[in-house]
Write a protein that holds these residues in place. Structure first.
Motif, PDB file in Angstrom:
ATOM      1  N   PRO A 149      21.651  23.384  51.451  1.00 13.80           N
ATOM      2  CA  PRO A 149      22.037  22.285  52.497  1.00 13.80           C
ATOM      3  C   PRO A 149      21.178  23.120  53.029  1.00 13.80           C
ATOM      4  O   PRO A 149      21.653  24.436  53.258  1.00 13.80           O
ATOM      5  CB  PRO A 149      23.339  21.682  52.498  1.00 13.80           C
ATOM      6  N   PRO A 150      20.083  21.752  54.127  1.00 12.89           N
ATOM      7  CA  PRO A 150      20.214  22.621  55.933  1.00 12.89           C
ATOM      8  C   PRO A 150      21.067  23.350  56.451  1.00 12.89           C
ATOM      9  O   PRO A 150      22.340  22.752  56.514  1.00 12.89           O
ATOM     10  CB  PRO A 150      19.221  21.233  56.320  1.00 12.89           C
ATOM     11  N   PRO A 151      21.052  24.154  57.294  1.00  9.72           N
ATOM     12  CA  PRO A 151      22.124  24.981  58.191  1.00  9.72           C
ATOM     13  C   PRO A 151      22.469  23.948  58.986  1.00  9.72           C
ATOM     14  O   PRO A 151      21.599  23.054  60.100  1.00  9.72           O
ATOM     15  CB  PRO A 151      21.448  26.211  58.217  1.00  9.72           C
ATOM     16  N   ARG A 152      23.835  24.153  59.255  1.00  6.55           N
ATOM     17  CA  ARG A 152      23.916  23.117  60.493  1.00  6.55           C
ATOM     18  C   ARG A 152      23.740  23.713  62.319  1.00  6.55           C
ATOM     19  O   ARG A 152      23.804  24.699  61.834  1.00  6.55           O
ATOM     20  CB  ARG A 152      25.647  22.616  60.707  1.00  6.55           C
ATOM     21  N   GLU A 153      23.572  22.920  62.785  1.00  2.18           N
ATOM     22  CA  GLU A 153      23.668  23.553  64.131  1.00  2.18           C
ATOM     23  C   GLU A 153      24.191  23.978  64.699  1.00  2.18           C
ATOM     24  O   GLU A 153      25.340  24.102  65.216  1.00  2.18           O
ATOM     25  CB  GLU A 153      22.940  22.155  65.192  1.00  2.18           C
ATOM     26  N   ALA A 154      23.970  25.519  65.813  1.00  4.19           N
ATOM     27  CA  ALA A 154      25.165  26.124  65.642  1.00  4.19           C
ATOM     28  C   ALA A 154      25.528  26.352  67.749  1.00  4.19           C
ATOM     29  O   ALA A 154      27.073  25.699  68.276  1.00  4.19           O
ATOM     30  CB  ALA A 154      24.608  27.335  65.965  1.00  4.19           C
ATOM     31  N   VAL A 155      24.442  25.160  67.900  1.00  7.08           N
ATOM     32  CA  VAL A 155      24.955  24.577  69.737  1.00  7.08           C
ATOM     33  C   VAL A 155      25.257  23.017  69.744  1.00  7.08           C
ATOM     34  O   VAL A 155      24.734  22.471  69.012  1.00  7.08           O
ATOM     35  CB  VAL A 155      23.984  24.862  70.262  1.00  7.08           C
ATOM     36  N   ALA A 156      25.323  22.592  70.459  1.00  7.19           N
ATOM     37  CA  ALA A 156      26.201  21.229  70.431  1.00  7.19           C
ATOM     38  C   ALA A 156      24.755  20.426  70.968  1.00  7.19           C
ATOM     39  O   ALA A 156      24.349  21.194  71.337  1.00  7.19           O
ATOM     40  CB  ALA A 156      27.098  20.634  71.658  1.00  7.19           C
ATOM     41  N   PRO A 157      24.515  19.846  70.342  1.00 10.55           N
ATOM     42  CA  PRO A 157      22.904  18.499  70.901  1.00 10.55           C
ATOM     43  C   PRO A 157      22.926  18.503  71.825  1.00 10.55           C
ATOM     44  O   PRO A 157      24.323  18.239  72.815  1.00 10.55           O
ATOM     45  CB  PRO A 157      23.162  17.289  69.595  1.00 10.55           C
ATOM     46  N   ALA A 158      21.977  18.428  72.786  1.00 12.45           N
ATOM     47  CA  ALA A 158      21.708  18.456  73.642  1.00 12.45           C
ATOM     48  C   ALA A 158      22.537  16.597  74.283  1.00 12.45           C
ATOM     49  O   ALA A 158      22.224  15.512  74.342  1.00 12.45           O
ATOM     50  CB  ALA A 158      20.703  18.390  75.084  1.00 12.45           C
ATOM     51  N   GLY A 159      23.210  16.925  75.782  1.00 15.14           N
ATOM     52  CA  GLY A 159      24.048  15.413  76.820  1.00 15.14           C
ATOM     53  C   GLY A 159      25.226  15.089  76.028  1.00 15.14           C
ATOM     54  O   GLY A 159      25.557  14.570  76.289  1.00 15.14           O
ATOM     55  N   ILE A 160      25.818  16.386  74.902  1.00 10.62           N
ATOM     56  CA  ILE A 160      26.986  16.342  74.368  1.00 10.62           C
ATOM     57  C   ILE A 160      27.897  16.412  75.818  1.00 10.62           C
ATOM     58  O   ILE A 160      28.132  17.736  76.175  1.00 10.62           O
ATOM     59  CB  ILE A 160      26.983  16.091  73.298  1.00 10.62           C
ATOM     60  N   ARG A 161      28.898  15.671  76.425  1.00 13.05           N
ATOM     61  CA  ARG A 161      29.842  16.385  77.258  1.00 13.05           C
ATOM     62  C   ARG A 161      31.489  17.265  76.756  1.00 13.05           C
ATOM     63  O   ARG A 161      31.342  15.857  75.628  1.00 13.05           O
ATOM     64  CB  ARG A 161      30.057  15.571  78.687  1.00 13.05           C
ATOM     65  N   ASP A 162      31.644  17.480  76.923  1.00 13.51           N
ATOM     66  CA  ASP A 162      33.304  17.778  76.837  1.00 13.51           C
ATOM     67  C   ASP A 162      34.031  16.799  77.006  1.00 13.51           C
ATOM     68  O   ASP A 162      33.513  16.258  77.518  1.00 13.51           O
ATOM     69  CB  ASP A 162      33.531  19.473  77.475  1.00 13.51           C
ATOM     70  N   ARG A 163      34.802  16.685  75.771  1.00 16.84           N
ATOM     71  CA  ARG A 163      36.105  15.134  76.069  1.00 16.84           C
ATOM     72  C   ARG A 163      36.921  16.024  77.064  1.00 16.84           C
ATOM     73  O   ARG A 163      37.361  16.550  77.146  1.00 16.84           O
ATOM     74  CB  ARG A 163      36.768  15.521  74.889  1.00 16.84           C
ATOM     75  N   PRO A 168      29.598  10.983  84.250  1.00 16.75           N
ATOM     76  CA  PRO A 168      28.616  12.085  84.548  1.00 16.75           C
ATOM     77  C   PRO A 168      28.631  11.611  85.600  1.00 16.75           C
ATOM     78  O   PRO A 168      28.287  10.452  86.026  1.00 16.75           O
ATOM     79  CB  PRO A 168      27.749  12.209  83.677  1.00 16.75           C
ATOM     80  N   THR A 169      27.626  12.540  87.032  1.00 21.75           N
ATOM     81  CA  THR A 169      26.758  12.003  88.085  1.00 21.75           C
ATOM     82  C   THR A 169      26.575  11.916  87.756  1.00 21.75           C
ATOM     83  O   THR A 169      25.497  12.635  86.723  1.00 21.75           O
ATOM     84  CB  THR A 169      27.652  13.307  89.050  1.00 21.75           C
ATOM     85  N   LYS A 170      25.373  11.679  89.547  1.00 18.71           N
ATOM     86  CA  LYS A 170      23.854  11.246  88.893  1.00 18.71           C
ATOM     87  C   LYS A 170      22.850  12.848  88.472  1.00 18.71           C
ATOM     88  O   LYS A 170      22.654  12.321  87.994  1.00 18.71           O
ATOM     89  CB  LYS A 170      24.027  10.883  90.619  1.00 18.71           C
ATOM     90  N   ARG A 171      23.797  13.123  89.557  1.00 22.19           N
ATOM     91  CA  ARG A 171      22.957  14.847  89.327  1.00 22.19           C
ATOM     92  C   ARG A 171      23.015  15.411  87.423  1.00 22.19           C
ATOM     93  O   ARG A 171      21.981  15.503  86.550  1.00 22.19           O
ATOM     94  CB  ARG A 171      23.154  15.743  89.283  1.00 22.19           C
ATOM     95  N   ASP A 172      24.407  15.550  86.619  1.00 26.51           N
ATOM     96  CA  ASP A 172      24.726  15.975  85.983  1.00 26.51           C
ATOM     97  C   ASP A 172      23.676  14.169  84.369  1.00 26.51           C
ATOM     98  O   ASP A 172      23.176  14.970  83.598  1.00 26.51           O
ATOM     99  CB  ASP A 172      25.885  14.909  85.068  1.00 26.51           C
ATOM    100  N   ARG A 173      23.802  13.069  84.503  1.00 23.28           N
ATOM    101  CA  ARG A 173      22.242  12.026  84.020  1.00 23.28           C
ATOM    102  C   ARG A 173      21.320  12.241  83.940  1.00 23.28           C
ATOM    103  O   ARG A 173      20.358  12.981  83.401  1.00 23.28           O
ATOM    104  CB  ARG A 173      23.062  10.489  84.365  1.00 23.28           C
TER     105      ARG A 173
END
Length: 195
Positions: A149-163, A168-173
């Motif tokens: 199977p293809p390897p899973r991504e080691a890092v979180a996908p872009a745009g995912i925030r911690d629970r 998100p603020t305007k700057r975060d968006r």
């Protein structure tokens, strides 16, 4: 001449004096007090061997075949039999290189290719079973020749925030939009600059 009737494990009555469907003599049903069950004092290997024996006993007799949709469900390549039938109808199942219908017969030695959830599974039939079995038993019913199977991504996908990080603020968006490729140049306030 009254035939002796005994209740089987499923609670149904069966005739122990009449020959079975395949012409062999049927043995009387065992009572629960005679022998301990397959998992009584057995290790994991003995339990798997007992489960394999039970699956083979419930499987087809010599020379009989099994439907392909039923077999891929039984060996846990797919979650439901109806999903197996739908995969066959959609052309996602091939037996020995040919697209097959759900009722196609599978025999020992056939190569089954299944495309499911974006992954191709290539298996060679080793045992024929009709009933769904546990994973340790299922892997003994086929030889898996699938690519890894293809390897899973080691890092979180872009745009995912911690629970629990909050809204998100305007700057975060803006930063998230820029990472996703939707926003303009940094420092322009999210607008695309005029040429």
């Amino acid at each position: 001449m009254a035939a002796e009737r005994v209740e089987g494990e499923a609670g149904e009555r069966m005739n122990t004096d009449a020959p079975a469907r395949n012409g062999t003599e049927r043995a009387p049903a065992a009572t629960g007090a005679e022998a301990p069950g397959p998992g009584a004092d057995a290790g994991p290997d003995q339990q798997v061997a007992a489960a394999v024996a039970a699956a083979e006993a419930a499987g087809p007799q010599q020379g009989e075949t099994v439907r392909v949709d039923s077999w891929i469900w039984s060996v846990r390549l797919i979650k439901t039999r109806s999903a197996g039938a739908a995969a066959c109808k959609g052309g996602h199942v091939r037996v020995n290189g040919e697209r097959v219908k759900p009722a196609h017969s599978v025999r020992v030695g056939d190569e089954v290719r299944l495309v499911h959830e974006g992954r191709e599974r290539i298996v060679v039939v080793k045992r024929l079973i009709r009933k769904r079995v546990g994973a340790p038993v299922a892997v003994q019913c086929y030889v898996d020749n699938s690519p890894p199977p293809p390897p899973r991504e080691a890092v979180a996908p872009a745009g995912i925030r911690d629970r629990g990080a909050g809204r998100p603020t305007k700057r975060d968006r803006r930063d998230m939009e820029r990472l996703r490729g939707f926003g303009g140049e940094p420092g322009t306030g999210g607008r695309t600059p005029r040429p």
